[in-house]
Design a protein around this motif. Structure first.
Motif, PDB file in Angstrom:
ATOM      1  N   ALA A 123       4.952 -33.749  28.811  1.00 49.78           N
ATOM      2  CA  ALA A 123       4.057 -34.929  28.583  1.00 49.78           C
ATOM      3  C   ALA A 123       3.941 -36.050  29.575  1.00 49.78           C
ATOM      4  O   ALA A 123       2.813 -36.422  29.846  1.00 49.78           O
ATOM      5  CB  ALA A 123       4.287 -35.483  27.163  1.00 49.78           C
ATOM      6  N   ASP A 142      -6.318 -37.775  22.720  1.00 44.07           N
ATOM      7  CA  ASP A 142      -5.131 -36.634  22.470  1.00 44.07           C
ATOM      8  C   ASP A 142      -5.620 -35.895  21.306  1.00 44.07           C
ATOM      9  O   ASP A 142      -5.386 -36.498  19.964  1.00 44.07           O
ATOM     10  CB  ASP A 142      -3.756 -36.975  22.494  1.00 44.07           C
ATOM     11  CG  ASP A 142      -2.921 -36.007  22.270  1.00 44.07           C
ATOM     12  OD1 ASP A 142      -3.078 -34.886  22.370  1.00 44.07           O
ATOM     13  OD2 ASP A 142      -1.621 -36.129  21.901  1.00 44.07           O
ATOM     14  N   CYS A 145      -3.144 -33.866  17.964  1.00 42.35           N
ATOM     15  CA  CYS A 145      -1.889 -34.935  18.559  1.00 42.35           C
ATOM     16  C   CYS A 145      -0.666 -34.596  18.026  1.00 42.35           C
ATOM     17  O   CYS A 145       0.444 -34.910  18.640  1.00 42.35           O
ATOM     18  CB  CYS A 145      -2.216 -36.355  18.295  1.00 42.35           C
ATOM     19  SG  CYS A 145      -2.383 -36.901  16.415  1.00 42.35           S
ATOM     20  N   ASN A 150       2.441 -36.234  23.391  1.00 42.54           N
ATOM     21  CA  ASN A 150       1.191 -36.533  24.630  1.00 42.54           C
ATOM     22  C   ASN A 150       0.682 -37.944  24.518  1.00 42.54           C
ATOM     23  O   ASN A 150       0.624 -38.749  25.411  1.00 42.54           O
ATOM     24  CB  ASN A 150       0.393 -35.561  24.687  1.00 42.54           C
ATOM     25  CG  ASN A 150       0.612 -34.165  25.053  1.00 42.54           C
ATOM     26  OD1 ASN A 150       0.937 -33.195  24.636  1.00 42.54           O
ATOM     27  ND2 ASN A 150       0.811 -34.110  26.568  1.00 42.54           N
ATOM     28  N   THR A 151       0.323 -38.121  23.084  1.00 40.81           N
ATOM     29  CA  THR A 151      -0.220 -39.502  22.945  1.00 40.81           C
ATOM     30  C   THR A 151       0.636 -40.620  23.428  1.00 40.81           C
ATOM     31  O   THR A 151       0.076 -41.639  23.916  1.00 40.81           O
ATOM     32  CB  THR A 151      -0.264 -39.555  21.211  1.00 40.81           C
ATOM     33  OG1 THR A 151      -1.140 -38.640  20.650  1.00 40.81           O
ATOM     34  CG2 THR A 151      -1.213 -40.832  20.917  1.00 40.81           C
ATOM     35  N   PHE A 154       0.577 -40.550  27.291  1.00 37.42           N
ATOM     36  CA  PHE A 154      -0.500 -41.231  27.921  1.00 37.42           C
ATOM     37  C   PHE A 154      -0.815 -42.775  27.423  1.00 37.42           C
ATOM     38  O   PHE A 154      -1.260 -43.538  28.440  1.00 37.42           O
ATOM     39  CB  PHE A 154      -1.991 -40.720  26.962  1.00 37.42           C
ATOM     40  CG  PHE A 154      -2.270 -39.200  27.477  1.00 37.42           C
ATOM     41  CD1 PHE A 154      -2.364 -38.930  28.770  1.00 37.42           C
ATOM     42  CD2 PHE A 154      -2.495 -38.245  26.472  1.00 37.42           C
ATOM     43  CE1 PHE A 154      -2.714 -37.691  29.089  1.00 37.42           C
ATOM     44  CE2 PHE A 154      -2.771 -36.743  27.078  1.00 37.42           C
ATOM     45  CZ  PHE A 154      -2.980 -36.464  28.285  1.00 37.42           C
ATOM     46  N   ALA A 163      -5.736 -40.785  18.970  1.00 38.81           N
ATOM     47  CA  ALA A 163      -4.763 -39.637  18.381  1.00 38.81           C
ATOM     48  C   ALA A 163      -5.493 -39.305  17.239  1.00 38.81           C
ATOM     49  O   ALA A 163      -5.862 -39.925  16.190  1.00 38.81           O
ATOM     50  CB  ALA A 163      -3.471 -40.160  17.829  1.00 38.81           C
ATOM     51  N   THR A 174       3.082 -39.587  14.398  1.00 38.77           N
ATOM     52  CA  THR A 174       2.337 -40.141  15.912  1.00 38.77           C
ATOM     53  C   THR A 174       2.588 -41.529  15.633  1.00 38.77           C
ATOM     54  O   THR A 174       3.200 -42.083  16.756  1.00 38.77           O
ATOM     55  CB  THR A 174       1.267 -39.475  16.290  1.00 38.77           C
ATOM     56  OG1 THR A 174       1.068 -38.203  16.444  1.00 38.77           O
ATOM     57  CG2 THR A 174       0.567 -40.160  17.241  1.00 38.77           C
ATOM     58  N   PHE A 219      -7.929 -34.718  26.222  1.00 39.09           N
ATOM     59  CA  PHE A 219      -6.650 -33.738  26.385  1.00 39.09           C
ATOM     60  C   PHE A 219      -6.553 -33.089  24.886  1.00 39.09           C
ATOM     61  O   PHE A 219      -6.737 -33.814  23.784  1.00 39.09           O
ATOM     62  CB  PHE A 219      -5.209 -34.452  26.650  1.00 39.09           C
ATOM     63  CG  PHE A 219      -4.343 -33.380  26.610  1.00 39.09           C
ATOM     64  CD1 PHE A 219      -3.997 -32.597  27.662  1.00 39.09           C
ATOM     65  CD2 PHE A 219      -3.461 -33.505  25.495  1.00 39.09           C
ATOM     66  CE1 PHE A 219      -2.867 -31.808  27.643  1.00 39.09           C
ATOM     67  CE2 PHE A 219      -2.162 -32.524  25.530  1.00 39.09           C
ATOM     68  CZ  PHE A 219      -1.855 -31.810  26.535  1.00 39.09           C
ATOM     69  N   SER A 221      -3.952 -30.071  23.017  1.00 36.09           N
ATOM     70  CA  SER A 221      -2.957 -28.896  22.824  1.00 36.09           C
ATOM     71  C   SER A 221      -3.204 -28.281  21.449  1.00 36.09           C
ATOM     72  O   SER A 221      -2.556 -28.592  20.344  1.00 36.09           O
ATOM     73  CB  SER A 221      -1.621 -29.339  22.963  1.00 36.09           C
ATOM     74  OG  SER A 221      -0.744 -28.410  22.989  1.00 36.09           O
TER      75      SER A 221
END
Length: 358
Positions: A123, A142, A145, A150-151, A154, A163, A174, A219, A221
């Motif tokens: 990440a 993100d 999330c 990743n959040t 970032f 998010a 998160t 982004f 995922s």
């Protein structure tokens, strides 16, 4: 990591053929204890039965039990020990510090998140790559999330990070985890289904809602299908909530630059065809192979003018994250070739000596 820039050649006879330039580098409401079933989950119980049981209550790091409820009212234990994890995810516990270096500070994860969170190193590298391409980016999203892997990274590099997740508990995880990493103030969140959100702008922060293209980078995922996804050739149209084609079109509405974290077995022919549909025959995408602790974990697929521009991989060097540059890769390949065919080196040296003598 390996970076593969796919570029479609107009002069090709077949529309399915592409020119591939290969550049490679490695760069909640708490539940009272007396209301919880305290029965133990044994190793021999069926997985389905394990998940139907109430979680085991316990206290850790001086905190009370950490629970959350889903939309059906089911309890979820979010702060785990190895003993509290369901059998099918116990193996991931040993990787907890790869997922979050601050795990012991009280990281929250649902059972599903244990095998779907992006490892912290991956990440961080992803965030640094995007920062390299779009240094002046301010607003990043993100999508899907999850637990915020990743959040959080970032938010270490960008001022405003959205998010988004369909699951309220994931959003709760998160935001809780972001608090541990001291980046909570940079994050705004939305709970919703992207198949509905992508058809409106009501969820976009009011300060940028007036913009036709509100975000500098998005982004995502997306779920790959759990641990059972196809590791031979992954059909990218099976992604949830949308197949790759529709997902890319939906992302393009909100940002000129976007990226997806996908399985390493992703069907490259599908990527080629979708790139053509998105940007025409001369369209480009960038595929970066992501590694964690020496293991190839997936690809970062990037679309947009800024994230497909030429790159100097030396700028991404970082001792902490062991990003290997193109020149390092070429040196390794040269050494491997010499080891396979030492005579070629003798011939080359001989030719060099002849040229010098001349």
């Amino acid at each position: 990591m390996g970076d593969i820039e796919i570029e479609v050649d107009d002069n090709r006879d077949s529309e399915d053929e592409v020119f591939v330039g290969d550049e490679v580098f490695t760069p909640g409401e708490a539940q009272p204890k007396d209301e919880v079933d305290e029965r133990q989950i044994t190793e021999d119980e069926d997985i389905e039965n394990q998940e139907q049981q109430d979680p085991i209550p316990y206290t850790i790091h001086g905190n009370e039990d950490h629970y959350d409820r889903d939309e059906k009212g089911n309890l979820h234990l979010l702060l785990h020990t190895e003993e509290s994890l369901p059998k099918r995810v116990k193996k991931f516990y040993k990787r907890r510090y790869q997922l979050y270096s601050l795990y012991d500070k009280g990281i929250h994860l649902t059972t599903e998140l244990w095998f779907s969170v992006t490892p912290e190193r991956v990440a961080e590298i992803t965030a640094r790559i995007i920062k390299h391409f779009i240094p002046d980016a301010v607003d990043v999203v993100d999508l899907c999330c999850g637990g915020g892997g990743n959040t959080i990274r970032f938010a270490k590099h960008f001022d405003h990070v959205g998010a988004i997740d369909i699951n309220q508990i994931n959003i709760n995880c998160t935001l809780h985890n972001a608090e541990i990493y001291e980046v909570r103030s940079k994050i705004w969140s939305v709970v919703g289904d992207w198949t509905e959100l992508c058809n409106s702008s009501d969820w976009v922060p009011e300060r940028i809602r007036h913009k036709k293209i509100p975000f500098d980078f998005i982004f995502v995922s997306p779920p790959w299908g759990g641990n059972q996804y196809d590791r031979d050739v992954f059909d990218l149209e099976t992604l949830k909530p949308l197949g790759l084609k529709k997902l890319c079109y939906s992302l393009k509405k909100y940002s000129k630059n976007f990226g997806l974290f996908l399985p390493k077995s992703s069907n490259r022919d599908q990527i080629d065809r979708i790139t053509r549909k998105l940007y025409g025959k001369k369209g480009k995408c960038r595929i970066i192979e992501l590694y964690n602790d020496g293991h190839y974990v997936g690809i970062l697929l990037l679309y947009g003018k800024k994230v497909t521009q030429p790159i100097d991989y030396h700028d991404l060097n970082d001792d902490d994250y062991q990003i290997e540059t193109l020149s390092d890769y070429e040196a390794e390949m040269a050494e491997a070739e010499k080891a396979k065919n030492p005579q070629s080196e003798d011939i080359e040296n001989s030719n060099d000596n002849s040229e010098m003598s001349e």
